[in-house]
Motif scaffolding. Structure first.
Motif, PDB file in Angstrom:
ATOM      1  N   THR A   1       2.723  -7.540  -3.549  1.00  0.00           N
ATOM      2  CA  THR A   1       2.234  -7.505  -2.169  1.00  0.00           C
ATOM      3  C   THR A   1       2.931  -6.406  -1.374  1.00  0.00           C
ATOM      4  OG1 THR A   1       1.741  -9.862  -2.243  1.00  0.00           O
ATOM      5  CG2 THR A   1       1.913  -8.866  -0.067  1.00  0.00           C
ATOM      6  N   VAL A   2       4.229  -6.223  -1.613  1.00  0.00           N
ATOM      7  CA  VAL A   2       4.953  -5.126  -0.958  1.00  0.00           C
ATOM      8  C   VAL A   2       4.321  -3.789  -1.337  1.00  0.00           C
ATOM      9  CG1 VAL A   2       7.149  -3.888  -0.816  1.00  0.00           C
ATOM     10  CG2 VAL A   2       7.125  -6.393  -0.833  1.00  0.00           C
ATOM     11  N   SER A   3       4.037  -3.617  -2.630  1.00  0.00           N
ATOM     12  CA  SER A   3       3.450  -2.357  -3.095  1.00  0.00           C
ATOM     13  C   SER A   3       2.101  -2.110  -2.449  1.00  0.00           C
ATOM     14  CB  SER A   3       3.297  -2.390  -4.620  1.00  0.00           C
ATOM     15  OG  SER A   3       4.549  -2.463  -5.258  1.00  0.00           O
ATOM     16  N   ARG A   4       1.285  -3.168  -2.338  1.00  0.00           N
ATOM     17  CA  ARG A   4      -0.039  -2.985  -1.743  1.00  0.00           C
ATOM     18  C   ARG A   4       0.064  -2.626  -0.258  1.00  0.00           C
ATOM     19  NH1 ARG A   4      -1.210  -6.987  -5.398  1.00  0.00           N
ATOM     20  NH2 ARG A   4      -0.767  -8.680  -3.953  1.00  0.00           N
ATOM     21  N   ALA A   5       1.060  -3.172   0.412  1.00  0.00           N
ATOM     22  CA  ALA A   5       1.229  -2.869   1.838  1.00  0.00           C
ATOM     23  C   ALA A   5       1.512  -1.394   2.063  1.00  0.00           C
ATOM     24  CB  ALA A   5       2.370  -3.715   2.417  1.00  0.00           C
ATOM     25  N   PHE A   6       2.246  -0.759   1.138  1.00  0.00           N
ATOM     26  CA  PHE A   6       2.622   0.645   1.316  1.00  0.00           C
ATOM     27  C   PHE A   6       1.598   1.613   0.727  1.00  0.00           C
ATOM     28  CE2 PHE A   6       6.633  -1.255   2.353  1.00  0.00           C
ATOM     29  CZ  PHE A   6       7.172  -0.395   3.301  1.00  0.00           C
ATOM     30  N   THR A   7       0.829   1.169  -0.293  1.00  0.00           N
ATOM     31  CA  THR A   7      -0.139   2.083  -0.908  1.00  0.00           C
ATOM     32  C   THR A   7      -1.515   1.979  -0.279  1.00  0.00           C
ATOM     33  OG1 THR A   7      -0.790   0.465  -2.586  1.00  0.00           O
ATOM     34  CG2 THR A   7       1.026   1.941  -3.144  1.00  0.00           C
ATOM     35  N   GLY A   8      -1.800   0.832   0.347  1.00  0.00           N
ATOM     36  CA  GLY A   8      -3.147   0.631   0.873  1.00  0.00           C
ATOM     37  C   GLY A   8      -4.105   0.141  -0.178  1.00  0.00           C
ATOM     38  N   ASN A   9      -3.624  -0.143  -1.391  1.00  0.00           N
ATOM     39  CA  ASN A   9      -4.466  -0.636  -2.475  1.00  0.00           C
ATOM     40  C   ASN A   9      -4.476  -2.157  -2.505  1.00  0.00           C
ATOM     41  OD1 ASN A   9      -5.043   1.884  -3.317  1.00  0.00           O
ATOM     42  ND2 ASN A   9      -3.688   1.877  -5.095  1.00  0.00           N
ATOM     43  N   GLY A  10      -5.556  -2.709  -3.041  1.00  0.00           N
ATOM     44  CA  GLY A  10      -5.583  -4.125  -3.346  1.00  0.00           C
ATOM     45  C   GLY A  10      -5.903  -5.008  -2.158  1.00  0.00           C
ATOM     46  N   ARG A  11      -5.907  -6.311  -2.442  1.00  0.00           N
ATOM     47  CA  ARG A  11      -6.319  -7.299  -1.451  1.00  0.00           C
ATOM     48  C   ARG A  11      -5.094  -7.733  -0.637  1.00  0.00           C
ATOM     49  NH1 ARG A  11      -9.381 -11.053  -4.594  1.00  0.00           N
ATOM     50  NH2 ARG A  11      -7.442 -12.097  -5.101  1.00  0.00           N
ATOM     51  N   ILE A  12      -5.065  -7.389   0.627  1.00  0.00           N
ATOM     52  CA  ILE A  12      -3.972  -7.773   1.517  1.00  0.00           C
ATOM     53  C   ILE A  12      -4.510  -7.738   2.940  1.00  0.00           C
ATOM     54  CG2 ILE A  12      -3.124  -5.390   1.604  1.00  0.00           C
ATOM     55  CD1 ILE A  12      -0.312  -6.544   2.031  1.00  0.00           C
ATOM     56  N   SER A  13      -4.189  -8.755   3.718  1.00  0.00           N
ATOM     57  CA  SER A  13      -4.703  -8.825   5.084  1.00  0.00           C
ATOM     58  C   SER A  13      -3.949  -7.834   5.984  1.00  0.00           C
ATOM     59  CB  SER A  13      -4.545 -10.248   5.633  1.00  0.00           C
ATOM     60  OG  SER A  13      -3.181 -10.563   5.825  1.00  0.00           O
ATOM     61  N   LEU A  14      -4.601  -7.457   7.074  1.00  0.00           N
ATOM     62  CA  LEU A  14      -3.965  -6.547   8.030  1.00  0.00           C
ATOM     63  C   LEU A  14      -2.719  -7.191   8.639  1.00  0.00           C
ATOM     64  CD1 LEU A  14      -7.102  -5.106   9.881  1.00  0.00           C
ATOM     65  CD2 LEU A  14      -5.658  -3.970   8.188  1.00  0.00           C
ATOM     66  N   GLU A  15      -2.784  -8.500   8.849  1.00  0.00           N
ATOM     67  CA  GLU A  15      -1.649  -9.213   9.423  1.00  0.00           C
ATOM     68  C   GLU A  15      -0.439  -9.160   8.492  1.00  0.00           C
ATOM     69  OE1 GLU A  15      -0.431 -13.754  10.798  1.00  0.00           O
ATOM     70  OE2 GLU A  15      -2.531 -13.225  10.436  1.00  0.00           O
ATOM     71  N   THR A  16      -0.668  -9.397   7.182  1.00  0.00           N
ATOM     72  CA  THR A  16       0.431  -9.365   6.210  1.00  0.00           C
ATOM     73  C   THR A  16       0.990  -7.957   6.070  1.00  0.00           C
ATOM     74  OG1 THR A  16      -0.524 -11.223   4.984  1.00  0.00           O
ATOM     75  CG2 THR A  16       1.071  -9.840   3.814  1.00  0.00           C
ATOM     76  N   ARG A  17       0.103  -6.971   6.033  1.00  0.00           N
ATOM     77  CA  ARG A  17       0.571  -5.587   5.910  1.00  0.00           C
ATOM     78  C   ARG A  17       1.441  -5.196   7.119  1.00  0.00           C
ATOM     79  NH1 ARG A  17      -4.000  -2.768   4.613  1.00  0.00           N
ATOM     80  NH2 ARG A  17      -3.390  -2.570   2.447  1.00  0.00           N
ATOM     81  N   LYS A  18       0.974  -5.588   8.293  1.00  0.00           N
ATOM     82  CA  LYS A  18       1.733  -5.260   9.504  1.00  0.00           C
ATOM     83  C   LYS A  18       3.105  -5.924   9.478  1.00  0.00           C
ATOM     84  CE  LYS A  18       1.437  -5.461  14.548  1.00  0.00           C
ATOM     85  NZ  LYS A  18       0.594  -5.860  15.715  1.00  0.00           N
TER      86      LYS A  18
END
Length: 326
Positions: free
Chosen positions: A20-37
């Motif tokens: 999930t950390v990796s997806r937050a920084f790459t923009g890849n995969g399924r992750i909500s905007l709230e979690t990424r923020k």
């Protein structure tokens, strides 16, 4: 002295997985905007930097991976090729689309796939069923929260699946042979085709004992099968082949042996790949609508990339296409 925390330490502090950390920084995969923020804010708080990766980098194009089991080698896999073409056509150029065959005995592909999913470099995957390795890949995608679509049934996975009814398609072939007066059927087998065998037998009424000839997938298997059928089942007047390519091999050998198609032997293939209609004689085939399978798989993946989850299975119907070989 270490001046920054590792991704594992940061994930533990933030209460999420490494993937999930990796997806937050790459923009890849399924992750909500709230979690990424939340993750990006936590990164500033804990002084975590994701190396050289940058969110929404102009040079970054998400990667989608198509995994399929490489069951037979030495000849092209036309079934896979036609599905792949239609997936790419539907997805367009917004993603890097990678086609990756995997060998059941090659752990490197499985391990590499896991590492890529965990790193966040993979935005989504499509997996073709057929071997235990397909189940492993699907399980990895699910555990890493990577959007995935399955083509074919894999036990334990009830969502995000494109299904095709092989049993019903074989039933249509058997029913057609029976209704057109054929009495001595033979089945040329392929890989994991018990459903086709059941359907073919049911199409003949369910009581007929139908000889099963060991086959495979490629052209040469059909060539060998024709000779086997003539030697051991000379009364055979119709044959269903598990793949179109085997059926074409059988037709080619029949021409050389003076076997009249369809007067002496009626032949139906399976999959209805594009070349089947241009062969001589043109091959009758059970159409799985491979183009539609590819299109539906791409649509299911896109819906997940846009935040949808646990999508119900999509069933693509099949039809019997009659041509010169029957």
């Amino acid at each position: 002295m270490r001046n920054r925390i590792t991704i594992q330490e940061f994930a533990e502090k933030t209460g999420v997985s490494i993937a999930t950390v990796s997806r937050a920084f790459t923009g890849n995969g399924r992750i909500s905007l709230e979690t990424r923020k939340r993750i990006l804010n936590s990164a500033q708080k804990y002084g975590y930097f994701a190396g050289s990766r940058k969110l929404n980098s102009e040079n970054h194009i998400p990667e989608l991976v198509f995994f399929y089991p490489e069951i037979y080698t030495g000849e092209p896999d036309y079934f896979i090729s036609e599905i792949t073409v239609n997936i790419k056509r539907h997805l367009g150029n917004e993603h890097v689309f990678t086609v990756t065959p995997f060998d059941e005995n090659d752990d490197h592909i499985i391990d590499s796939a896991k590492a890529r999913m965990l790193s966040g470099s993979v935005a989504g995957v499509i997996v073709v069923a057929g071997t235990p390795g397909a189940g492993k890949l699907a399980g990895m995608a699910e555990s890493c929260s990577v959007p995935y679509v399955l083509i074919g049934k894999i036990p334990g996975f009830d969502y995000n699946t494109v299904l095709h009814d092989n049993e019903y398609g074989a039933f249509l072939a058997g029913k057609y042979f029976r209704e057109t007066g054929r009495r001595h059927p033979v089945y040329l087998s392929g890989h994991l085709d018990s459903a086709k065998r059941r359907g073919f037998k049911r199409g003949f009424g369910g009581t007929e004992r139908i000889p099963v000839i060991p086959g495979g997938a490629g052209f040469r298997f059909g060539v060998n099968a024709l000779n086997y059928i003539r030697a051991h089942y000379p009364e055979a007047d119709c044959v269903l082949c598990a793949t179109d390519i085997m059926a074409m091999g059988l037709l080619k050998e029949a021409e050389g042996r003076g076997v009249r198609i369809p007067a002496d032997l009626a032949v139906i293939g399976f999959d209805d790949i594009a070349v089947s209609r241009f062969f001589t004689p043109a091959l009758s085939s059970v159409s799985l609508h491979l183009g539609t399978i590819g299109k539906v798989a791409a649509e299911l993946l896109e819906r997940q990339l846009n935040g949808k989850t646990n999508l119900p299975p999509e069933v693509v119907s099949c039809d019997l296409i009659l041509r010169q070989s029957t």
